[in-house]
Design an enzyme around this catalytic site. Structure first.
Site, PDB file in Angstrom:
ATOM      1  N   SER A 241     -10.560  -8.805   6.796  1.00 38.65           N
ATOM      2  CA  SER A 241      -9.169  -8.163   7.021  1.00 38.65           C
ATOM      3  C   SER A 241      -8.922  -6.796   6.316  1.00 38.65           C
ATOM      4  CB  SER A 241      -7.926  -9.072   6.574  1.00 38.65           C
ATOM      5  OG  SER A 241      -6.694  -8.398   7.079  1.00 38.65           O
TER       6      SER A 241
ATOM      7  N   GLU B 151     -12.208  -7.819  15.220  1.00 39.23           N
ATOM      8  CA  GLU B 151     -11.101  -8.837  15.352  1.00 39.23           C
ATOM      9  C   GLU B 151      -9.783  -8.041  14.780  1.00 39.23           C
ATOM     10  OE1 GLU B 151      -9.551 -10.515  12.591  1.00 39.23           O
ATOM     11  OE2 GLU B 151     -10.307  -9.144  11.137  1.00 39.23           O
TER      12      GLU B 151
ATOM     13  N   HIS C 238      -9.215 -14.026  11.909  1.00 37.03           N
ATOM     14  CA  HIS C 238      -8.036 -14.791  11.248  1.00 37.03           C
ATOM     15  C   HIS C 238      -7.923 -16.149  11.669  1.00 37.03           C
ATOM     16  CE1 HIS C 238      -7.575 -10.972   9.778  1.00 37.03           C
ATOM     17  NE2 HIS C 238      -6.656 -11.184   8.823  1.00 37.03           N
TER      18      HIS C 238
END
Length: 303
Positions: free
Chosen positions: A103, A203, A274
Site C-alpha cells: 500500500s 493493485e 489488499h
C-alpha cells in the site's frame, strides 16, 4: 527463529486489537518481535509527525532484524521521501534485512529502487495480514516463511478463465510496482523509477474502476506502460459500483480498454493486493515470466 522489527512509517495504528494479535501470532511462531518505540505513536492521522516516522525508519535500518515489517499502510511516506535514510537502509539490506510492506509502502519501495537500486519487498503488513480475527492466510504465511528461510524463488498463479489466453515470455526484466494510486502520485518526481522493459505489477483498494482507468491513462500518456515487457494486474477491491450510472462499466471493461491501447501483455489475477491471499514480490529484482495456457509463473531465484 527470526528477528522481526515492527515499525510505523505511515498512518497511525487505530486497530490495536489486530496489532496485538499480529504480534502474538508472530511470537507464537517462534519469532523474536521487536517493537519500534514509536510504533503506536499518533499525530493527526499519522504514526507520529514526519521527524518521528523518519527516525522510526532509521531505527528499523539499524535493528539488524531479519525482516523490518510495517504495522500498516495508509498515508504518510510520500511527504517524507526526501529525508529517508537511504544509505542506512541500503547497508541494512546488504547485511540481510528485508524491508516488507504494501500500500503506502510502495513509496518506499520505489524511492529505494531509484536512489539505491536495492531490493525491498511488497508483502504483508502486521495488522492486516497477521492480525485478523481469523487465522492468517496459508499462502501468505508460506511465502513469508520462504522469505525468512531464503527459499522464495518465484510466484505462480492461474489466469482467469473468463479471459482469452495470452501467451507471454519475458526474460531478465526488472520487477517493480505496487499500489496504483501511490505509484501515480510519484510520477514526475525524482523518486519515480525510470524502468524500461520491466515487469510492472499494480493493485489498489477502494478505487472505482473509472478511477483505476484514469490512473492507468496517466501512466499510458506518460509513456510508462508502453515501455514495459509485461503488465500484471493484482487485486482491485473494496470499491462501490454505481449500478444506475455505470451501465455495465466495470473492471473487466478497463482491462479490455487497456489491452487495446498497448501491445504489452496485460495479465490479470496476480494474487496480490489488499486481500488475505497474497504472494511476496521483490521490487527491483530481475525476473523471468512465462505463461503456459492459463498457468503463469514468475521466477526471480534467490535474492
Amino acid at each position: 527463529m527470526a528477528h522481526i522489527y515492527i515499525f510505523s512509517p505511515s498512518s497511525a495504528v487505530r486497530d490495536k486489537a489486530a496489532f496485538r494479535r499480529g504480534v502474538r501470532r508472530l511470537q507464537a511462531m517462534g519469532h523474536e518481535v521487536e517493537l519500534d518505540p514509536a510504533v503506536l505513536a499518533s499525530h493527526m492521522r499519522f504514526a507520529g509527525d514526519d521527524a518521528t516516522r523518519m527516525a522510526a525508519i532509521g531505527r528499523a535500518a539499524a535493528s539488524a532484524a531479519d525482516i523490518a515489517l510495517i504495522s500498516r499502510g495508509g498515508y504518510g511516506l510520500t511527504r517524507i521521501l526526501p529525508g529517508l535514510p537511504y544509505k542506512a537502509m541500503a547497508r541494512a539490506i546488504e547485511r540481510g534485512t528485508h524491508f516488507v510492506g504494501l500500500s503506502d509502502f510502495t513509496a518506499l519501495n520505489l524511492s529505494m529502487l531509484t536512489r539505491t537500486g536495492q531490493i525491498t519487498w511488497q508483502g504483508p503488513a502486521l495488522g492486516e495480514d497477521f492480525g485478523p480475527a481469523s487465522a492468517p492466510d496459508d499462502i501468505m504465511q508460506a511465502c513469508f516463511d520462504d522469505l525468512l528461510a531464503g527459499q522464495g524463488e518465484g510466484a505462480g498463479w492461474q489466469l482467469p478463465a473468463t479471459e482469452a489466453v495470452i501467451q507471454t515470455r519475458v526474460r531478465d526484466a526488472v520487477l517493480w510496482g505496487g499500489n496504483l494510486t501511490v505509484l501515480c502520485s510519484m510520477l514526475g518526481t525524482p523518486f519515480f523509477p525510470a524502468i524500461d522493459k520491466g515487469v510492472l505489477f499494480l493493485e489498489d483498494v477502494g478505487e472505482h474502476p473509472y478511477r483505476i482507468e484514469r490512473m492507468l491513462t496517466q501512466l499510458l500518456h506518460a509513456g510508462v506502460l508502453s515501455r514495459q515487457k509485461a503488465l500484471l494486474l493484482g487485486q482491485f477491491t473494496q470499491f462501490k459500483p454505481v449500478p444506475g450510472h455505470d451501465k455495465g462499466f466495470k473492471l473487466a471493461t478497463v482491462v479490455e480498454w487497456l489491452r487495446r491501447q498497448i501491445k504489452v501483455p496485460v495479465l490479470t489475477g496476480l494474487p496480490f493486493g489488499h486481500v488475505p491471499t497474497k504472494v511476496l514480490l521483490p521490487v527491483g529484482a530481475r525476473v523471468d515470466l512465462v505463461t503456459e495456457g492459463r498457468d503463469a509463473l514468475m521466477v526471480w531465484g534467490h535474492v
